[in-house]
Write an enzyme that holds these catalytic residues in place. Structure first.
Site, PDB file in Angstrom:
ATOM      1  N   HIS A  71     -16.866 -40.819 -10.198  1.00  0.00           N
ATOM      2  CA  HIS A  71     -16.843 -39.385 -10.531  1.00  0.00           C
ATOM      3  C   HIS A  71     -15.475 -39.030 -11.102  1.00  0.00           C
ATOM      4  O   HIS A  71     -14.459 -39.566 -10.657  1.00  0.00           O
ATOM      5  CB  HIS A  71     -17.103 -38.541  -9.275  1.00  0.00           C
ATOM      6  CG  HIS A  71     -17.536 -37.146  -9.585  1.00  0.00           C
ATOM      7  ND1 HIS A  71     -16.641 -36.156  -9.878  1.00  0.00           N
ATOM      8  CD2 HIS A  71     -18.764 -36.601  -9.693  1.00  0.00           C
ATOM      9  CE1 HIS A  71     -17.309 -35.035 -10.116  1.00  0.00           C
ATOM     10  NE2 HIS A  71     -18.602 -35.276 -10.030  1.00  0.00           N
ATOM     11  N   ASP A  78     -25.924 -38.278  -7.761  1.00  0.00           N
ATOM     12  CA  ASP A  78     -27.095 -38.861  -8.452  1.00  0.00           C
ATOM     13  C   ASP A  78     -27.575 -40.165  -7.833  1.00  0.00           C
ATOM     14  O   ASP A  78     -28.608 -40.695  -8.232  1.00  0.00           O
ATOM     15  CB  ASP A  78     -26.744 -39.106  -9.931  1.00  0.00           C
ATOM     16  CG  ASP A  78     -26.473 -37.807 -10.651  1.00  0.00           C
ATOM     17  OD1 ASP A  78     -25.421 -37.677 -11.289  1.00  0.00           O
ATOM     18  OD2 ASP A  78     -27.308 -36.893 -10.524  1.00  0.00           O
TER      19      ASP A  78
HETATM   20  C1  SDX Z   1     -22.390 -35.953 -12.523  1.00  0.00           C
HETATM   21  O1  SDX Z   1     -18.179 -33.556 -13.474  1.00  0.00           O
HETATM   22  C2  SDX Z   1     -19.074 -33.274 -12.588  1.00  0.00           C
HETATM   23  O2  SDX Z   1     -18.861 -32.494 -11.702  1.00  0.00           O
HETATM   24  C3  SDX Z   1     -20.436 -33.957 -12.799  1.00  0.00           C
HETATM   25  C4  SDX Z   1     -21.463 -33.770 -11.683  1.00  0.00           C
HETATM   26  C5  SDX Z   1     -21.928 -32.340 -11.583  1.00  0.00           C
HETATM   27  O3  SDX Z   1     -22.425 -31.967 -10.498  1.00  0.00           O
HETATM   28  O4  SDX Z   1     -21.891 -31.618 -12.612  1.00  0.00           O
HETATM   29  O5  SDX Z   1     -20.910 -34.201 -10.468  1.00  0.00           O
HETATM   30  C6  SDX Z   1     -22.713 -34.603 -11.961  1.00  0.00           C
HETATM   31  O6  SDX Z   1     -22.348 -36.100 -13.713  1.00  0.00           O
HETATM   32  C7  SDX Z   1     -22.059 -37.081 -11.576  1.00  0.00           C
HETATM   33  C8  SDX Z   1     -21.642 -38.389 -12.327  1.00  0.00           C
HETATM   34  C9  SDX Z   1     -22.930 -39.079 -12.789  1.00  0.00           C
HETATM   35  N1  SDX Z   1     -22.615 -40.251 -13.648  1.00  0.00           N
HETATM   36  C10 SDX Z   1     -22.802 -41.506 -13.236  1.00  0.00           C
HETATM   37  O7  SDX Z   1     -23.124 -41.829 -12.093  1.00  0.00           O
HETATM   38  C11 SDX Z   1     -22.605 -42.551 -14.334  1.00  0.00           C
HETATM   39  C12 SDX Z   1     -21.747 -43.706 -13.798  1.00  0.00           C
HETATM   40  N2  SDX Z   1     -20.385 -43.178 -13.573  1.00  0.00           N
HETATM   41  C13 SDX Z   1     -19.435 -43.374 -14.651  1.00  0.00           C
HETATM   42  O8  SDX Z   1     -19.939 -43.351 -15.928  1.00  0.00           O
HETATM   43  C14 SDX Z   1     -18.130 -42.628 -14.396  1.00  0.00           C
HETATM   44  O9  SDX Z   1     -17.780 -42.851 -13.103  1.00  0.00           O
HETATM   45  C15 SDX Z   1     -18.062 -41.127 -14.684  1.00  0.00           C
HETATM   46  C16 SDX Z   1     -18.508 -40.791 -16.063  1.00  0.00           C
HETATM   47  C17 SDX Z   1     -18.894 -40.372 -13.706  1.00  0.00           C
HETATM   48  C18 SDX Z   1     -16.614 -40.710 -14.520  1.00  0.00           C
HETATM   49  O10 SDX Z   1     -15.920 -41.353 -15.505  1.00  0.00           O
HETATM   50  P1  SDX Z   1     -14.315 -41.095 -15.700  1.00  0.00           P
HETATM   51  O11 SDX Z   1     -13.786 -40.105 -14.760  1.00  0.00           O
HETATM   52  O12 SDX Z   1     -14.101 -40.870 -17.150  1.00  0.00           O
HETATM   53  O13 SDX Z   1     -13.745 -42.414 -15.203  1.00  0.00           O
HETATM   54  P2  SDX Z   1     -13.530 -43.674 -16.111  1.00  0.00           P
HETATM   55  O14 SDX Z   1     -14.737 -43.873 -16.973  1.00  0.00           O
HETATM   56  O15 SDX Z   1     -12.192 -43.538 -16.751  1.00  0.00           O
HETATM   57  O16 SDX Z   1     -13.534 -44.837 -15.018  1.00  0.00           O
HETATM   58  C19 SDX Z   1     -12.344 -45.160 -14.361  1.00  0.00           C
HETATM   59  C20 SDX Z   1     -12.463 -46.659 -14.120  1.00  0.00           C
HETATM   60  C21 SDX Z   1     -12.818 -47.432 -15.400  1.00  0.00           C
HETATM   61  O17 SDX Z   1     -12.253 -48.736 -15.275  1.00  0.00           O
HETATM   62  P3  SDX Z   1     -10.837 -49.012 -16.053  1.00  0.00           P
HETATM   63  O18 SDX Z   1     -11.060 -48.675 -17.520  1.00  0.00           O
HETATM   64  O19 SDX Z   1      -9.816 -48.090 -15.400  1.00  0.00           O
HETATM   65  O20 SDX Z   1     -10.566 -50.469 -15.827  1.00  0.00           O
HETATM   66  O21 SDX Z   1     -13.553 -46.904 -13.215  1.00  0.00           O
HETATM   67  C22 SDX Z   1     -14.557 -47.672 -13.875  1.00  0.00           C
HETATM   68  C23 SDX Z   1     -14.312 -47.560 -15.368  1.00  0.00           C
HETATM   69  O22 SDX Z   1     -14.765 -48.717 -16.040  1.00  0.00           O
HETATM   70  N3  SDX Z   1     -15.836 -47.076 -13.517  1.00  0.00           N
HETATM   71  C24 SDX Z   1     -16.919 -47.757 -13.174  1.00  0.00           C
HETATM   72  C25 SDX Z   1     -17.888 -46.775 -12.879  1.00  0.00           C
HETATM   73  N4  SDX Z   1     -17.377 -45.560 -13.060  1.00  0.00           N
HETATM   74  C26 SDX Z   1     -16.093 -45.748 -13.453  1.00  0.00           C
HETATM   75  N5  SDX Z   1     -17.176 -49.077 -13.098  1.00  0.00           N
HETATM   76  C27 SDX Z   1     -18.431 -49.425 -12.707  1.00  0.00           C
HETATM   77  N6  SDX Z   1     -19.419 -48.559 -12.405  1.00  0.00           N
HETATM   78  C28 SDX Z   1     -19.170 -47.227 -12.480  1.00  0.00           C
HETATM   79  N7  SDX Z   1     -20.146 -46.363 -12.182  1.00  0.00           N
END
Ligand code: SDX
Length: 428
Positions: A306, A363
């Site tokens: 998140h 989710d």
């Molecule tokens: C919702 O914003 C809100 O409030 C949203 C929400 C709401 O109620 O409105 O809460 C609802 O959208 C919840 C999130 C649902 N999405 C997912 O579950 C999809 C999977 N999650 C990721 O795509 C990710 O965690 C995000 C999009 C939710 C957050 O992404 P960020 O904050 O941009 O973080 P990032 O992509 O920069 O990740 C940081 C690191 C990365 O690694 P590095 O580049 O630092 O090496 O963490 C890793 C990412 O690769 N990472 C994951 C991961 N999520 C982040 N690795 C594996 N699996 C994951 N799910």
């Protein structure tokens, strides 16, 4: 007024900016005059360090895993409230007294029907259209039917449009489902609760009476509450940005639905259940954990991580309990729930997830419950949009009534070609 300041030095010059404090949470550096004074922009793609607005609706502490709606913790609202109570709280700022709640519920209940001609819109979609495609289209089309509530300068019209949107989303979502399975639309039945009405329109058929199952009704009510609002997330920011241009409320909510659809945002509930089904059995979890950690593999654990929560999403805790209760009370033994719990257990002990502070979000378990209740995965994000409409409407009203609000218009770091002269095609 700011009594604390932040200093910025650019070259030989130093600039001071006010530090503004909210009632709780991080201070903000007031940089509204930065470009005029320095000629420089700030740079923050994804807005990881940017407060886009002032708001009094929802507060999140991502490190502590705290979520408050107008000061009330989400677990207390999930435990004690109805969705109509939470809708009133988000829009008007206070939990309603009994007579206020009755009036609010009565008003919403009498806006549940759609204009008869709007129903024709569904006929234009293929039966296999994704429900979110239908939601985008039909909600946007509401502005073609309800002209008497599109003048955003009139507080009365703003509130009528808000009531219409909250009331009609369950009807629109249920009709999207019915259309996809070739069953006749069920009209709203206003003696039922908001959630009960939605369940009957979704799962009832004209050929026989439909009894709302109280276990399912309570679970859905809590799920709607958990999804109602969440500070300045991507879709809420989309609604605010669309609203900042003066677009009508129906168009703004349609824009929010479009943004929510993405798998990184509200589309994650559908993607998470599809992922859990693809994993299939606990013994295949290590393979997927490895893929999630592999930088060369675009696969991510859907329902994990998140932007704000670097602790357990408090909504996920409630959702996990709802999943356990519903599966138990409906006597459903879905192996996907076991996969979800084992995946969570393994991930939360894995160095990668610990170091990156990746926890289950709202989710991760929602799909298990929605599937147990009988929704197809394609409907999951439509249900998220149904519930989040309450938050979008509350945030939109807050923005529109803010005397300082102006059209949102970010700038950029330009890295394209500098000025050059046109070259005729025979000289290229
Ligand atoms: C919702 O914003 C809100 O409030 C949203 C929400 C709401 O109620 O409105 O809460 C609802 O959208 C919840 C999130 C649902 N999405 C997912 O579950 C999809 C999977 N999650 C990721 O795509 C990710 O965690 C995000 C999009 C939710 C957050 O992404 P960020 O904050 O941009 O973080 P990032 O992509 O920069 O990740 C940081 C690191 C990365 O690694 P590095 O580049 O630092 O090496 O963490 C890793 C990412 O690769 N990472 C994951 C991961 N999520 C982040 N690795 C594996 N699996 C994951 N799910």
């Amino acid at each position: 007024m700011a009594d604390k300041t932040a200093s910025l030095t650019l070259g030989e010059k130093s600039y001071d900016y006010g530090l503004l404090s909210g009632s709780v949470g991080p201070d903000v550096v007031d940089i509204r005059k930065l470009y005029a004074q320095t000629g420089a922009f700030t740079y923050d793609p994804g807005f990881t360090s940017t407060a886009s607005c002032e708001s009094a609706i929802t507060y999140i502490d991502g490190d502590q895993g705290i979520l408050l709606h107008r000061g009330y913790p989400i677990d207390q609202l999930a435990e004690n409230s109805t969705f109509m109570e939470v809708a009133h709280l988000l829009i008007h700022g206070e939990l309603p007294k009994k007579d206020e709640l009755d009036t609010f519920t009565y008003t919403i209940t009498r806006h549940t029907m759609l204009h008869e001609q709007l129903i024709q819109f569904y006929r234009g979609f293929r039966r296999d259209a994704h429900p979110m495609a239908i939601m985008c289209g039909v909600v946007g089309a509401l502005s073609a039917f309800y002209h008497d509530s599109t003048d955003i300068t009139d507080p009365k019209q703003r509130m009528i449009a808000s009531h219409r949107l909250i009331a009609k989303m369950p009807t629109i979502a249920a009709m999207a489902y019915k259309y996809s399975i070739g069953q006749p639309f069920m009209l709203p039945q206003n003696n039922l609760s908001y959630t009960g009405n939605f369940l009957r329109m979704t799962f009832g058929v004209p050929a026989e009476p439909y009894e709302v199952n109280p276990i399912v009704e309570q679970a859905m009510r809590t799920i709607f509450i958990l999804h109602a609002d969440h500070e300045q997330n991507a879709s809420t920011s989309t609604v605010r940005l669309a609203g900042s241009s003066g677009a009508n409320p129906f168009a703004c909510i349609a824009a929010g639905i479009a943004c929510l659809w993405g798998p990184a945002h509200g589309g994650a509930n559908e993607a998470a259940l599809n992922m859990l089904r693809e994993i299939g059995t606990p013994d295949r979890i290590p393979e997927y954990i490895a893929r999630a950690k592999d930088k060369e593999d675009p696969f991510r654990l859907m329902g994990f991580g998140h932007r704000v929560y670097k602790n357990y999403d408090p909504r996920a805790k409630v959702m996990q309990k709802i999943a356990a209760d519903v599966l138990d009370q409906l006597d459903i033994d879905d192996p996907v729930f076991d996969v979800a719990r084992e995946l969570e257990r393994i991930a939360l002990h894995d160095e990668y997830f610990i170091e990156k502070k990746l926890y289950p979000n709202v989710d991760f378990y929602s799909g298990v419950v929605l599937s147990a209740i009988g929704f197809p995965t394609s409907m999951f994000t439509a249900l998220f949009a149904l519930a989040r409409t309450v938050g979008w409407v509350a945030q939109w009203n807050e923005m529109i009534s803010d005397p300082d609000q102006k059209i949102g218009r970010p700038r950029q770091l330009y890295t394209g070609p500098t000025q050059r002269d046109y070259v005729p095609v025979d000289k290229r």
